[in-house]
Write an enzyme that holds these catalytic residues in place. Sequence first.
Site, mmCIF file in Angstrom:
data_model
loop_
_atom_site.group_PDB
_atom_site.id
_atom_site.type_symbol
_atom_site.label_atom_id
_atom_site.label_comp_id
_atom_site.label_asym_id
_atom_site.label_seq_id
_atom_site.Cartn_x
_atom_site.Cartn_y
_atom_site.Cartn_z
ATOM 1 N N HIS A 417 108.046 23.023 48.149
ATOM 2 C CA HIS A 417 108.485 21.643 47.904
ATOM 3 C C HIS A 417 108.630 21.340 46.416
ATOM 4 O O HIS A 417 109.160 20.279 46.034
ATOM 5 C CB HIS A 417 107.505 20.656 48.543
ATOM 6 C CG HIS A 417 108.172 19.522 49.237
ATOM 7 N ND1 HIS A 417 109.204 18.806 48.680
ATOM 8 C CD2 HIS A 417 107.961 18.969 50.459
ATOM 9 C CE1 HIS A 417 109.607 17.865 49.518
ATOM 10 N NE2 HIS A 417 108.870 17.936 50.613
ATOM 11 N N ASP A 421 113.700 19.090 47.479
ATOM 12 C CA ASP A 421 113.209 18.103 48.427
ATOM 13 C C ASP A 421 113.745 18.395 49.822
ATOM 14 O O ASP A 421 114.530 19.331 50.027
ATOM 15 C CB ASP A 421 113.617 16.700 47.973
ATOM 16 C CG ASP A 421 112.965 16.311 46.648
ATOM 17 O OD1 ASP A 421 111.800 16.705 46.440
ATOM 18 O OD2 ASP A 421 113.630 15.641 45.827
#
Length: 446
Positions: A417, A421
Amino acid sequence: MAQVLEFKLPDLGEGLTEAEIVRWLVRVGDVVAIDQPVVEVETAKAMVEVPCPYGGVVTARYGEEGTELPVGAPLLTVAVGEPAAAPEGSGNVLVGYGTSEAPTRRRRVRPAPLRSVNGADTGTPSASAPPPAPTVTAPARGTPLPDQGPVPVISPLVRRLAREGGVDLRRLAGSGPDGLILRVDVEQALKGGTGQGTAEPATVTPAPAPATSGTGAEGVRIPLKGVRGAVADKLSRSRREIPDATCWVDADATELMRARTAMNAAGGPKISLLALLARVCTAALARFPELNSFVDTEAREIVRLDRVHLGFAAQTERGLVVPVVRDAHARGAESLTAEFARLTEAARTGTLTPGELTGGTFTLNNYGVFGVDGSTPIINHPEAAMLGVGRIVPKPWVHEGELAVRQVVQLSLTFDHRVCDGGTAGGFLRYVADCVEQPAVLLRTL
């Protein structure tokens, strides 16, 4: 006069610092040629044969099978006929390369009885070059060994059997020639008897009791070393450092399966399903390059890569390995099929080189071969993502407004992450699913 040269465990590359002796390929007394493999070792990356840069007679070996040695520790000593001729090899004994001299025909000589039981065969590594192996006078048959000096044992397997059973070899008289300890001697000692020709009962030292849990249950301890240890370290690091997330989608793979059938029916080399999925991956990475990257934690930078080195998870008897297809983005389906087949066979036989197990930028994990639909895999550190593919099975599916039986597969993407995104990850996975459902989408990237 012969000169005795010491051959040490070479630098195996890729930052490896130790290796475990799996199998000796030569014995004390054997004649070896330059570049002849003398020992098979297992590193954290692969199982490989190590060639010797010297030619001559093996005078000593260091370490039993199963022993772990650090890089630079002595492996064996070789008596060469002419001192000046000894260093003719290149000395380049990195695994998979050998030295510069062409190997001559191997030949094996029958070792003399006393030389075959030389204690240096399984001695402790020394920091300095040892002198020529001394002659050891073996005890008479039926006489227990003294408390000091070498132990004449027929093979490392017998030593391992004695060690695991708690048998003190120095209290055991061998029934073989010149007091050589045979397997039958150890087995009889384990049964509570004595070896053939023994003058006194063999002493069996009980093995220390294993640690027990609070419930009193005993278990088997399995060392985390070799490939299994390397996998454990890498997965643990991935879990510690990478904040991963997973998204998944079901896709109708019917058209992809039909396209593969049509390709293979047209003649030429057969195309594997894994190769088609790899081709989909490289096309998706071209659209979403954020996922072909890694995080440099020290510099606090995301390093985006311009070449795709595609790893694929392969389960072997030695554990999970991830061979890497170099420059997968530049390969077609036939080339990918051939390379997957080559690396898979090397993984099964344990002959992958360290270079073939490192440097991946993205991993494809086909866990459908285990008969499961989905998974949330751990990212192969330091990569940023892994695409998982479940089994392809017939399922009810709404196709063109009607319920039909279609070939359905679940696709999952586990991603770092920090590099992107959910929008980027979802876009990547949706593009992969679109290519699976409509292979013609790939024509845009061919």
